[in-house]
Design a protein around this motif. Structure first.
Motif, PDB file in Angstrom:
ATOM      1  N   UNK B 176      40.327  37.623  51.571  1.00 39.71           N
ATOM      2  CA  UNK B 176      39.530  37.895  52.768  1.00 39.71           C
ATOM      3  C   UNK B 176      38.137  38.259  52.271  1.00 39.71           C
ATOM      4  N   UNK B 225      44.885  41.239  50.602  1.00 36.54           N
ATOM      5  CA  UNK B 225      45.453  42.166  51.583  1.00 36.54           C
ATOM      6  C   UNK B 225      46.647  42.925  51.054  1.00 36.54           C
ATOM      7  N   UNK B 231      44.292  50.103  54.924  1.00 39.86           N
ATOM      8  CA  UNK B 231      44.019  49.489  56.221  1.00 39.86           C
ATOM      9  C   UNK B 231      42.554  49.181  56.440  1.00 39.86           C
ATOM     10  N   UNK B 232      41.785  49.080  55.337  1.00 37.99           N
ATOM     11  CA  UNK B 232      40.353  48.793  55.472  1.00 37.99           C
ATOM     12  C   UNK B 232      40.105  47.293  55.401  1.00 37.99           C
ATOM     13  N   UNK B 233      39.094  46.859  56.093  1.00 38.01           N
ATOM     14  CA  UNK B 233      38.749  45.440  56.093  1.00 38.01           C
ATOM     15  C   UNK B 233      37.770  45.141  54.970  1.00 38.01           C
ATOM     16  N   UNK B 234      37.611  43.851  54.672  1.00 37.33           N
ATOM     17  CA  UNK B 234      36.650  43.427  53.650  1.00 37.33           C
ATOM     18  C   UNK B 234      35.260  43.980  53.967  1.00 37.33           C
ATOM     19  N   UNK B 235      34.908  43.942  55.250  1.00 37.66           N
ATOM     20  CA  UNK B 235      33.564  44.408  55.626  1.00 37.66           C
ATOM     21  C   UNK B 235      33.395  45.903  55.370  1.00 37.66           C
ATOM     22  N   UNK B 236      34.457  46.692  55.579  1.00 37.91           N
ATOM     23  CA  UNK B 236      34.351  48.129  55.316  1.00 37.91           C
ATOM     24  C   UNK B 236      34.127  48.398  53.828  1.00 37.91           C
TER      25      UNK B 236
END
Lengths: 75, 395
Positions: B176, B225, B231-236
């Motif tokens: 991701x 993932x 639970x953090x996203x790529x953007x975070x």
């Protein structure tokens, strides 16, 4: 309208966050993610609620809600 | 409804698709290249570093799409210690927007017909063969018949699925990705590409800083993932990385996407159809880089298509020459990197730091890849434990 025999949850897309990148499209086993030019649609009749798409999203734009909390209009 | 007929239909105007159309046209085929986007080359979903080895058969180097020439790569470990590695071939960070458009124009110049804003809505099948596609081209419905269809429609490839091929990547074999084009920054060395590794920076992946001039850079990261526990996203993760390195930066562009990195799909051909590039999972699995590999694949697929059409047989059996050529030239290496990726992903931060420390003391520019691997293993034999499944297949 959701399939009452199956759904307890629904996957929803937050369109303010979604970058329409299509990252979720290939990981969806039943191909329920429909990428349009300007937005992403989720075909709730096809979706099996496997939740694979939720962590894949680079912007956390996908989330689940209880199915009975949403009224969907069939279009 | 418009109806058109071609020898070869290529879906997707990225580097893989354009190269396939270019080579197909040079082979004398009647070629149509379609892309769903209004503008070929946008949106960019790429860190834009490109090796120039073996590029010249397809496109001449042009300053219009060179953003920055690169002298070195720097690998930065979790502790901040780093090692500088020379590139093995001339490398630049490019403007994909312009590069992709020029490559599509090379295909046009060779005789292919190119149509942007043309979205394929379904494939047409007949007696088990893919015989073309239905599409909406510049607002009009169109039915295209083609002897062979090459699907170069990217990671989210629909064509392969519609043709009945198994293309869904597993989550542990999928990156991701999120990237910003940052502006108003001061780069210490605008000719150096940086790779940052570590489980806090990018779990199961890495972050990059690729310069596009003295004060601009593609800054992004990929995560896996199954290695992300919070639970953090790529953007975070990207926001945290940018906040630490370039807190004053402006964000000029945001790019997002996914990259299948499990190694080439088992089936990339069928009767009358071939998959190329990200659609076939042909990216290099550790870095996720795929421009050069997609172009090689496009070239191979188009040449096999031309031979098949001349012989009057474009069954799956005949088209198997393409995966055979791919596996011989690149497929095995890509498969090995997919396994290497599984090993590297298990590293703890301590081990990344240890490797960076060790590499910093080696004369890397004078060593072959084998020398480097042997030196690393001499220093840290416990790596062999990680490498078991890699060296001895099946363990």
């Amino acid at each position: 309208m959701t399939n009452p025999s199956r759904s307890h949850i629904l996957i929803m897309v937050n369109r303010d966050r979604c970058g329409i990148c299509g990252c979720c499209v290939p990981v969806c086993p039943p191909d329920a993610m429909v990428l349009h030019d300007a937005h992403l649609d989720i075909d709730h009749d096809t979706c099996t609620e496997c939740l694979k798409c939720i962590p894949v999203c680079p912007t956390n734009a996908l989330y689940q809600v209880p199915a009975d909390s949403v009224l969907l209009r069939r279009t | 409804m418009l109806r058109e007929e071609y020898d070869l239909l290529v879906v997707g105007g990225g580097p893989g698709g354009s190269t396939a159309a270019l080579v197909g046209a040079r082979e004398g085929l009647k070629v149509l290249l379609v892309d769903k986007r209004q503008e070929i080359g946008t949106p960019v979903r790429c860190a834009e570093a490109l090796g120039f080895e073996q590029l010249e058969p397809y496109i001449a180097v042009d300053d219009r799409w060179i953003a920055a020439w690169i002298d070195a790569f720097r690998i930065v470990g979790p502790s901040g210690k780093s090692v500088r590695v020379p590139p093995t071939s001339p490398t630049a960070v490019v403007e994909r927007k312009i590069f992709d458009r020029e490559l599509a124009n090379e295909a046009a110049r060779a005789g292919a017909t190119v149509r942007a804003m043309t979205r394929v809505t379904d494939v047409i099948r007949q007696d088990g063969y893919v015989v073309g596609a239905k599409m909406i081209s510049l607002g009009r419905e169109m039915e295209v018949r083609a002897k062979i269809t090459i699907a170069a429609d990217g990671a989210e490839s629909q064509i392969g699925r519609w043709a009945g091929m198994k293309t869904t990547p597993r989550l542990e074999e999928y990156y991701s990705a999120a990237q910003y084009l940052l502006g108003g920054i001061r780069l210490e060395d605008p000719r150096e590409c940086q790779y940052h590794v570590g489980n806090e920076v990018a779990p199961g992946g890495y972050a990059w800083v690729f310069p596009k001039g003295p004060d601009k850079a593609n800054v992004g990261l990929v995560i896996t993932l199954t290695h992300e526990k919070h639970g953090r996203s790529a953007q975070e993760y990207l926001n945290a990385f940018v906040e630490r390195l370039y807190p004053e930066a402006s964000i000029l562009t945001m790019n997002l996407g996914g990259i299948p990195v499990g190694g080439t799909l088992k089936d990339i051909v069928g009767d009358g159809i071939m998959l190329v590039g990200d659609a076939a999972h042909q990216a290099e699995p550790v870095t996720g880089g795929g421009i050069n590999l997609a172009m090689f694949a496009g070239d191979m697929a188009a040449k096999v298509a031309a031979t098949a059409i001349r012989s009057g047989d474009w069954s799956r059996k005949k088209l198997e020459a393409y995966p055979a050529a791919w596996n011989k030239e690149h497929g095995r290496a890509v498969g090995a990197m997919a396994k290497a990726r599984q090993i590297v992903l298990k590293f703890e931060d301590k081990r990344y730091d240890k490797l960076v420390d060790l590499a910093a003391d080696l004369p890397l520019d004078k060593m072959s890849a084998t020398d480097i691997i042997l030196a690393v293993l001499r220093h840290d034999p416990s790596l062999l434990l990680y490498a078991r499944g890699f060296i001895i297949p099946g363990i």
